[in-house]
Write a protein that holds these residues in place. Structure first.
Motif, short mmCIF file in Angstrom:
data_model
loop_
_atom_site.label_atom_id
_atom_site.label_comp_id
_atom_site.label_asym_id
_atom_site.label_seq_id
_atom_site.Cartn_x
_atom_site.Cartn_y
_atom_site.Cartn_z
N GLY A 1 -0.49 2.76 10.10
CA GLY A 1 -1.39 3.76 10.55
C GLY A 1 -0.57 3.90 12.30
N THR A 2 -0.50 5.50 12.14
CA THR A 2 0.46 6.05 13.51
C THR A 2 -0.61 6.93 14.15
OG1 THR A 2 0.00 7.98 12.56
CG2 THR A 2 2.19 6.79 11.83
N ALA A 3 -0.03 6.94 16.01
CA ALA A 3 -0.97 7.20 16.27
C ALA A 3 -1.77 7.97 16.34
CB ALA A 3 0.03 7.46 17.52
N LEU B 1 0.18 -1.05 0.25
CA LEU B 1 -0.20 0.24 -0.15
C LEU B 1 0.82 1.29 0.48
CD1 LEU B 1 -2.60 0.00 -0.08
CD2 LEU B 1 -2.66 0.11 2.80
N THR B 2 1.80 1.43 0.82
CA THR B 2 2.72 2.46 1.13
C THR B 2 3.25 3.09 -0.14
OG1 THR B 2 2.75 1.97 3.29
CG2 THR B 2 4.70 4.02 3.13
N GLU B 3 3.80 4.02 -0.20
CA GLU B 3 4.92 4.59 -1.13
C GLU B 3 5.21 5.65 -1.16
OE1 GLU B 3 2.53 5.87 -5.10
OE2 GLU B 3 1.90 3.53 -4.94
N GLY C 1 4.65 8.47 1.23
CA GLY C 1 3.65 8.94 2.56
C GLY C 1 2.65 7.65 2.54
N GLY C 2 3.08 7.61 3.96
CA GLY C 2 2.03 6.09 3.84
C GLY C 2 0.37 6.68 4.55
N THR C 3 0.45 7.80 5.33
CA THR C 3 -0.55 8.54 5.91
C THR C 3 -1.67 8.73 5.34
OG1 THR C 3 0.84 8.97 8.17
CG2 THR C 3 -1.48 10.03 7.69
N ASP C 4 -1.36 9.29 3.75
CA ASP C 4 -2.45 9.34 2.84
C ASP C 4 -1.81 8.69 1.73
OD1 ASP C 4 -3.77 11.01 1.57
OD2 ASP C 4 -2.21 12.40 1.08
C1 LIG Z 1 6.76 -1.98 10.86
C2 LIG Z 1 6.27 -2.00 10.15
C3 LIG Z 1 5.54 -2.23 9.08
C4 LIG Z 1 5.59 -1.80 7.81
N1 LIG Z 1 4.36 -2.68 6.73
C5 LIG Z 1 3.85 -2.16 5.92
C6 LIG Z 1 3.20 -2.87 5.15
O1 LIG Z 1 3.34 -4.43 5.07
N2 LIG Z 1 2.74 -2.23 3.89
C7 LIG Z 1 2.24 -1.00 3.56
O2 LIG Z 1 2.15 -0.78 2.35
N3 LIG Z 1 3.08 -0.07 4.70
C8 LIG Z 1 3.80 -0.28 5.85
N4 LIG Z 1 4.31 -0.03 6.33
C9 LIG Z 1 4.18 1.60 5.79
C10 LIG Z 1 3.74 2.21 7.42
O3 LIG Z 1 1.45 2.03 6.96
C11 LIG Z 1 3.79 3.59 6.88
O4 LIG Z 1 5.00 3.46 7.39
C12 LIG Z 1 2.01 4.57 8.00
O5 LIG Z 1 1.40 4.32 7.46
C13 LIG Z 1 2.56 6.11 7.64
O6 LIG Z 1 3.12 6.61 6.71
P1 LIG Z 1 4.18 7.31 6.94
O7 LIG Z 1 5.61 6.49 7.45
O8 LIG Z 1 5.06 7.65 5.48
O9 LIG Z 1 4.38 8.55 7.46
P2 LIG Z 1 4.29 9.84 6.40
O10 LIG Z 1 2.42 9.75 5.76
O11 LIG Z 1 4.73 10.71 5.92
O12 LIG Z 1 3.79 10.88 7.97
C14 LIG Z 1 4.93 11.75 8.84
C15 LIG Z 1 4.11 11.62 10.75
O13 LIG Z 1 3.49 12.26 10.05
C16 LIG Z 1 1.82 11.97 10.46
N5 LIG Z 1 0.92 12.72 10.22
C17 LIG Z 1 0.45 12.99 9.12
N6 LIG Z 1 -0.46 13.42 8.89
C18 LIG Z 1 -1.00 13.87 9.56
C19 LIG Z 1 -2.05 14.30 9.61
N7 LIG Z 1 -3.30 14.50 8.61
N8 LIG Z 1 -2.54 14.30 11.29
C20 LIG Z 1 -1.93 14.37 12.20
N9 LIG Z 1 -1.09 13.99 12.24
C21 LIG Z 1 -0.32 13.39 10.45
C22 LIG Z 1 2.28 10.81 10.89
O14 LIG Z 1 1.69 10.10 12.06
C23 LIG Z 1 4.08 10.45 11.18
O15 LIG Z 1 3.54 10.66 12.16
C24 LIG Z 1 5.29 -0.26 7.84
C25 LIG Z 1 5.74 0.52 8.13
C26 LIG Z 1 6.53 0.27 9.51
C27 LIG Z 1 7.06 1.63 10.65
#
Ligand SMILES: Cc1cc2nc3c(=O)[nH]c(=O)nc-3n(C[C@H](O)[C@H](O)[C@H](O)COP(=O)(O)OP(=O)(O)OC[C@H]3O[C@@H](n4cnc5c(N)ncnc54)[C@H](O)[C@@H]3O)c2cc1C
Length: 388
Positions: free
Chosen positions: A363-365, A124-126, A129-132
Motif C-alpha cells: 500500500g502506497t502513501a 494479490l496484485t495484478e 493495478g494494486g491499489t484497487d
Molecule cells: C517492494 C514491493 C513488494 C511487493 N510485494 C507484493 C506481494 O508480495 N504481493 C502482492 O500482491 N503485491 C505486492 N506488491 C505490490 C503492491 O502492493 C502494489 O504495488 C501497491 O499496492 C500499488 O499498486 P500499483 O503498483 O499497481 O500502483 P497503482 O495502483 O497503479 O497506483 C499508481 C499510483 O497511483 C496512486 N493511486 C492509485 N489510486 C489512488 C487513489 N484513489 N487516490 C490517490 N492515489 C491513488 C498510488 O498511490 C500510486 O502512487 C509489492 C510492491 C513492491 C514495490
C-alpha cells in the motif's frame, strides 16, 4: 504507561540482535549480488524461533504477541531488511492460515513456515493495478472437487524462490468486487505455474516478480476460508503487516544512523569534527527523532492489536510514516558520508534502494492516507473513489 519490554520480548530481542549482527549485517551487500536467500540461513532463523514467533505453539511458533514479532522485525531490519520479507510473509500468511485454512492444511504447512523450510508468498496484485486490489481478475472456476486457476499475479515478493503462494482469485461474477474473491493455497511447483523475477532498483535478494497460472488445478481442501471471503480475510492481516513493515524499514534506518553519528566525530573538516557543524548534526538529529517517533507509533499499533483494540488507523499511519522517515534518514546518512556515501562500498545506498520499495509495497502513501481519512471522518473520505 510502561515502556519496558517484558522478559520474553527482551530475550527474543537479544537473540534476534545477535543473529542480525553476526549473520545478517556482514553479508547484506553480498546477498544483493546472489539475488536470492540462502535457504540454510532461513533454517537457522527458524531453529532460533525468529520466523513467525507469533504462531501458536501447536503450529511451530511460541505464541508470541505481535509486539515481540515487531521487535524481531526491527532487529532483522538492522542487519538485512530484505531478510525481513521472510518474517513479514510468514507472519501475515501464517496468521491467515491459522484462522481460516482447513485444519489439516494448517497443521501441515504452518510448522514448515515457522521452521524456515517453506517460504510463502502472497498473491494479490495484478498487472492492471494494486491499489484497487479488490478489482482483481485472476479466475478460479469449479471442476468437480477441484478449482482451476488462470491469470497473472504481478509484483509478488519472493516470486522467484517461494515454495507456495496464498493467492486471491475471483470466484464470483466479474463485477462482484471484494465479496467475489476466494483465497487458495497453491504450491509453486504445481503444473501450469510459471514465474519471473523483475530487474528491480533494490531488494534484489527478495526476487519480486510475476506468477502465471495456466489452468492450475487446486483441490478444494486448499481453499482458505469461505468462498467469496478471500480478499476480506487477507486484508484483515494487513493492519498487522503494516506495523511490521514500518519496523523492518526503521531497523534499516537505525543501522544507518548508528553508523553515521560516530562518523561525524571521526571525520574532520576545517580543523574540526563534522559533528561540530550544526548543518551536519541538526539534519541527523531530526532524522533520529523522526525514526524514534515512528518506532513508538509502530509499537503502539502492535500493542493495540495485542490487546484486541482497533488499530487500522495507526497501522495506516505507520505504514506511511515508517518507510518515509526511514528513506529520509538513510538519505541524510548517505549525504553525511559525502562521496564515500555514494559508493557501493557503504551500505547506505543499498538500504535507501531497499527501503524505497516498501513505500509502495503493501500500500502506497496515498492509500495509507485514504485509510487514515476514512477512519477519521468515515466513508465521505472515499466518496470520489466509490462513485467513479
Ligand atoms: C517492494 C514491493 C513488494 C511487493 N510485494 C507484493 C506481494 O508480495 N504481493 C502482492 O500482491 N503485491 C505486492 N506488491 C505490490 C503492491 O502492493 C502494489 O504495488 C501497491 O499496492 C500499488 O499498486 P500499483 O503498483 O499497481 O500502483 P497503482 O495502483 O497503479 O497506483 C499508481 C499510483 O497511483 C496512486 N493511486 C492509485 N489510486 C489512488 C487513489 N484513489 N487516490 C490517490 N492515489 C491513488 C498510488 O498511490 C500510486 O502512487 C509489492 C510492491 C513492491 C514495490
Amino acid at each position: 504507561m510502561n515502556f519496558e519490554l517484558d522478559d520474553v520480548t527482551q530475550a527474543v530481542r537479544e537473540a534476534a540482535r545477535r543473529f542480525s549482527d553476526e549473520q545478517l549485517a556482514p553479508h547484506y551487500q553480498a546477498r544483493e549480488a546472489a539475488g536470492r536467500f540462502d535457504r540454510d540461513l532461513l533454517l537457522e532463523m527458524g531453529g532460533l524461533g525468529l520466523i513467525a514467533a507469533d504462531l501458536p505453539e501447536e503450529f511451530g511458533g511460541i505464541g508470541a504477541p505481535g509486539l515481540t514479532q515487531g521487535v524481531v522485525m526491527e532487529e532483522i531490519g538492522r542487519g538485512d531488511m530484505n531478510i525481513g520479507y521472510v518474517q513479514l510473509l510468514s507472519s501475515l500468511i501464517g496468521g491467515v492460515l491459522v484462522r481460516y485454512a482447513p485444519k489439516a492444511l494448517a497443521a501441515e504447512m504452518l510448522p514448515e513456515i515457522a521452521s524456515g523450510r517453506l517460504l510463502p508468498a502472497l498473491g494479490l496484485t495484478e498487472p492492471r493495478g494494486g491499489t484497487d486490489a479488490a478489482n482483481l481478475q485472476l479466475r478460479a472456476r469449479r471442476d468437480g472437487d477441484d478449482w482451476l486457476l488462470s491469470g497473472e499475479k504481478a509484483s509478488i515478493s519472493c516470486a522467484n524462490q517461494a515454495d507456495a503462494i496464498l493467492v486471491a482469485a475471483r470466484t464470483g461474477a466479474p463485477d462482484s468486487g471484494a465479496r467475489g474473491v476466494t483465497a487458495f493455497w497453491v504450491p509453486l511447483d504445481a503444473p501450469g505455474i510459471s514465474r519471473s523475477a523483475y530487474d528491480d532498483l533494490g531488494s534484489l535478494s527478495v526476487g519480486r516478480g510475476s506468477v502465471w497460472f495456466d489452468e492450475v488445478r487446486v483441490p478444494d481442501a486448499q481453499r482458505v476460508g469461505d468462498e467469496g471471503m478471500g480478499f476480506i480475510r487477507v486484508m484483515q492481516g494487513f493492519d498487522y503487516s503494516r506495523a511490521l513493515i514500518a519496523l523492518q524499514c526503521l531497523g534499516a534506518a537505525r543501522a544507518s544512523l548508528d553508523e553515521t553519528w560516530p562518523y561525524t566525530i571521526e571525520r574532520h573538516a576545517f580543523g574540526a569534527p563534522l559533528a561540530s557543524y550544526q548543518g551536519v548534526s541538526f539534519p541527523l538529529a531530526e532524522a533520529d527523532a523522526q525514526v524514534r517517533a515512528a518506532r513508538l507509533l509502530a509499537y503502539e499499533c502492535l500493542w493495540l492489536r495485542d490487546n484486541g483494540q482497533p488499530h487500522t488507523k495507526e497501522a495506516a499511519m505507520v505504514k506511511w510514516m515508517g518507510p518515509k522517515v526511514s528513506v529520509d534518514a538513510i538519505h541524510q546518512c548517505l549525504l553525511t558520508h559525502g562521496h564515500l556515501g555514494y559508493s557501493r562500498d557503504l551500505p547506505h545506498q543499498q538500504r535507501l534502494r531497499d527501503v524505497m520499495g516498501l513505500e509502495i509495497g503493501d500500500g502506497t502513501a496515498q492509500v495509507s492516507k485514504l485509510i487514515i481519512a476514512r477512519e477519521t471522518v468515515g466513508r465521505a473520505a472515499v466518496q470520489y473513489a466509490r462513485t467513479k
